[in-house]
Design an enzyme around this catalytic site. Structure first.
Site, PDB file in Angstrom:
ATOM      1  N   HIS A  18     -23.129 -17.853 -17.029  1.00 59.18           N
ATOM      2  CA  HIS A  18     -21.690 -17.760 -17.322  1.00 59.18           C
ATOM      3  C   HIS A  18     -21.469 -16.906 -18.579  1.00 59.18           C
ATOM      4  O   HIS A  18     -20.590 -16.047 -18.601  1.00 59.18           O
ATOM      5  CB  HIS A  18     -21.090 -19.150 -17.583  1.00 59.18           C
ATOM      6  CG  HIS A  18     -21.121 -20.094 -16.406  1.00 59.18           C
ATOM      7  ND1 HIS A  18     -21.767 -21.295 -16.438  1.00 59.18           N
ATOM      8  CD2 HIS A  18     -20.563 -20.000 -15.176  1.00 59.18           C
ATOM      9  CE1 HIS A  18     -21.601 -21.927 -15.282  1.00 59.18           C
ATOM     10  NE2 HIS A  18     -20.883 -21.167 -14.493  1.00 59.18           N
ATOM     11  N   LYS A  42     -14.127 -33.345  -7.700  1.00 57.09           N
ATOM     12  CA  LYS A  42     -15.518 -32.956  -7.922  1.00 57.09           C
ATOM     13  C   LYS A  42     -16.097 -33.808  -9.052  1.00 57.09           C
ATOM     14  O   LYS A  42     -15.521 -33.877 -10.125  1.00 57.09           O
ATOM     15  CB  LYS A  42     -15.556 -31.464  -8.299  1.00 57.09           C
ATOM     16  CG  LYS A  42     -16.904 -30.816  -8.088  1.00 57.09           C
ATOM     17  CD  LYS A  42     -16.795 -29.310  -8.194  1.00 57.09           C
ATOM     18  CE  LYS A  42     -18.159 -28.681  -8.379  1.00 57.09           C
ATOM     19  NZ  LYS A  42     -18.115 -27.239  -8.480  1.00 57.09           N
ATOM     20  N   ARG A  91     -23.930 -14.041  -7.850  1.00 60.34           N
ATOM     21  CA  ARG A  91     -25.384 -14.163  -8.005  1.00 60.34           C
ATOM     22  C   ARG A  91     -26.048 -13.662  -6.730  1.00 60.34           C
ATOM     23  O   ARG A  91     -25.890 -12.514  -6.356  1.00 60.34           O
ATOM     24  CB  ARG A  91     -25.762 -15.620  -8.287  1.00 60.34           C
ATOM     25  CG  ARG A  91     -25.337 -16.083  -9.647  1.00 60.34           C
ATOM     26  CD  ARG A  91     -25.357 -17.572  -9.760  1.00 60.34           C
ATOM     27  NE  ARG A  91     -24.244 -18.137  -9.017  1.00 60.34           N
ATOM     28  CZ  ARG A  91     -23.863 -19.390  -9.074  1.00 60.34           C
ATOM     29  NH1 ARG A  91     -24.538 -20.240  -9.812  1.00 60.34           N
ATOM     30  NH2 ARG A  91     -22.840 -19.826  -8.393  1.00 60.34           N
ATOM     31  N   SER A 129     -25.414 -24.313 -12.667  1.00 53.21           N
ATOM     32  CA  SER A 129     -25.279 -25.546 -13.449  1.00 53.21           C
ATOM     33  C   SER A 129     -26.070 -26.669 -12.770  1.00 53.21           C
ATOM     34  O   SER A 129     -26.706 -27.479 -13.435  1.00 53.21           O
ATOM     35  CB  SER A 129     -23.809 -25.950 -13.539  1.00 53.21           C
ATOM     36  OG  SER A 129     -23.060 -24.928 -14.140  1.00 53.21           O
TER      37      SER A 129
HETATM   38  P1  ADP Z   1     -21.398 -23.163 -10.460  1.00 48.91           P
HETATM   39  O1  ADP Z   1     -21.259 -22.365  -9.179  1.00 48.91           O
HETATM   40  O2  ADP Z   1     -22.730 -22.950 -11.138  1.00 48.91           O
HETATM   41  O3  ADP Z   1     -20.962 -24.596 -10.422  1.00 48.91           O
HETATM   42  P2  ADP Z   1     -18.886 -22.467 -11.711  1.00 48.91           P
HETATM   43  O4  ADP Z   1     -17.988 -23.084 -10.733  1.00 48.91           O
HETATM   44  O5  ADP Z   1     -18.788 -22.949 -13.105  1.00 48.91           O
HETATM   45  O6  ADP Z   1     -20.419 -22.460 -11.435  1.00 48.91           O
HETATM   46  O7  ADP Z   1     -18.729 -20.887 -11.602  1.00 48.91           O
HETATM   47  C1  ADP Z   1     -17.800 -20.102 -12.244  1.00 48.91           C
HETATM   48  C2  ADP Z   1     -18.103 -18.662 -11.930  1.00 48.91           C
HETATM   49  O8  ADP Z   1     -19.300 -18.278 -12.575  1.00 48.91           O
HETATM   50  C3  ADP Z   1     -18.328 -18.330 -10.458  1.00 48.91           C
HETATM   51  O9  ADP Z   1     -17.838 -17.034 -10.212  1.00 48.91           O
HETATM   52  C4  ADP Z   1     -19.828 -18.336 -10.318  1.00 48.91           C
HETATM   53  O10 ADP Z   1     -20.251 -17.521  -9.258  1.00 48.91           O
HETATM   54  C5  ADP Z   1     -20.202 -17.749 -11.654  1.00 48.91           C
HETATM   55  N1  ADP Z   1     -21.553 -18.088 -12.043  1.00 48.91           N
HETATM   56  C6  ADP Z   1     -22.131 -19.302 -12.128  1.00 48.91           C
HETATM   57  N2  ADP Z   1     -23.422 -19.202 -12.524  1.00 48.91           N
HETATM   58  C7  ADP Z   1     -23.662 -17.881 -12.680  1.00 48.91           C
HETATM   59  C8  ADP Z   1     -24.807 -17.118 -13.026  1.00 48.91           C
HETATM   60  N3  ADP Z   1     -25.978 -17.681 -13.265  1.00 48.91           N
HETATM   61  N4  ADP Z   1     -24.667 -15.782 -13.076  1.00 48.91           N
HETATM   62  C9  ADP Z   1     -23.484 -15.199 -12.794  1.00 48.91           C
HETATM   63  N5  ADP Z   1     -22.380 -15.845 -12.438  1.00 48.91           N
HETATM   64  C10 ADP Z   1     -22.456 -17.168 -12.376  1.00 48.91           C
END
Ligand code: ADP
Length: 167
Positions: A18, A42, A91, A129
């Site tokens: 992130h 969630k 990703r 995460s």
């Molecule tokens: P997760 O999918 O890990 O629960 P979030 O809902 O917090 O993550 O994701 C928020 C945004 O950050 C989404 O666009 C997700 O694709 C992106 N994201 C999450 N982890 C990564 C990573 N390792 N690299 C790039 N983008 C990421």
């Protein structure tokens, strides 16, 4: 005119993947609003307040970052902040289908809101995460994959028995 982008996510917890996307975004935009999703459906390890506090600590010296909590429709949140751009990270291929669906639905809801996708550094391409929580729950180290503050808070959860150790 100031260019602002919104970066929405659950951030349970925020990882270096992130952070990588946020730092890339800062090269393109004057400011970024990190929109932390408050989603009662969630289940989260960290409360909304804990997720926000960690992000605030990580970006304490970055005046171009703002942190907000949101629930409901993302396009409404973006509009209410007079924004037009949403940033998301892509990703592996597995993200693509869900992200395409989200981006097209948001465009349907508000054609003025554009979603911009960025690829993280290859080091974080398979980082989520969930995998971070899983590794810590089994006693593994996530050093270098999450900010130090996050690593400390994860260890705290483990000590409190809130992240169960799997066999
Ligand atoms: P997760 O999918 O890990 O629960 P979030 O809902 O917090 O993550 O994701 C928020 C945004 O950050 C989404 O666009 C997700 O694709 C992106 N994201 C999450 N982890 C990564 C990573 N390792 N690299 C790039 N983008 C990421």
């Amino acid at each position: 005119m100031e260019r602002t982008a919104v970066y929405p996510g659950f951030f349970d917890p925020i990882t270096n993947g992130h952070v990588d996307i946020i730092l890339r975004g800062l090269k393109l935009f004057d400011s970024i609003i990190i929109a932390v999703l408050k989603n009662p459906k969630k289940e989260a390890l960290f409360s909304t307040k804990e997720r926000v506090t960690m992000i605030e600590e990580i970006f304490a010296d970055q005046p171009r970052i703002e942190i907000q909590v949101f629930g409901g429709l993302l396009v409404e949140f973006v509009r209410s902040h007079k924004g037009r751009i949403v940033i998301r990270g892509l990703r592996a291929v597995s993200d693509f289908e869900y992200e395409l669906q989200m981006a097209l639905m948001n465009r349907q809801l508000d054609p003025d809101v554009e979603t911009l996708y960025m690829m993280p550094s290859v080091h974080y391409s398979f980082l989520s995460s969930n995998i971070v929580k899983e590794v810590v729950s089994m006693g593994g180290s996530v050093a270098g994959l999450v900010p130090e503050i996050v690593e400390d808070r994860l260890k705290e959860k483990l000590r409190q028995g809130k992240l169960s150790i799997s066999q």
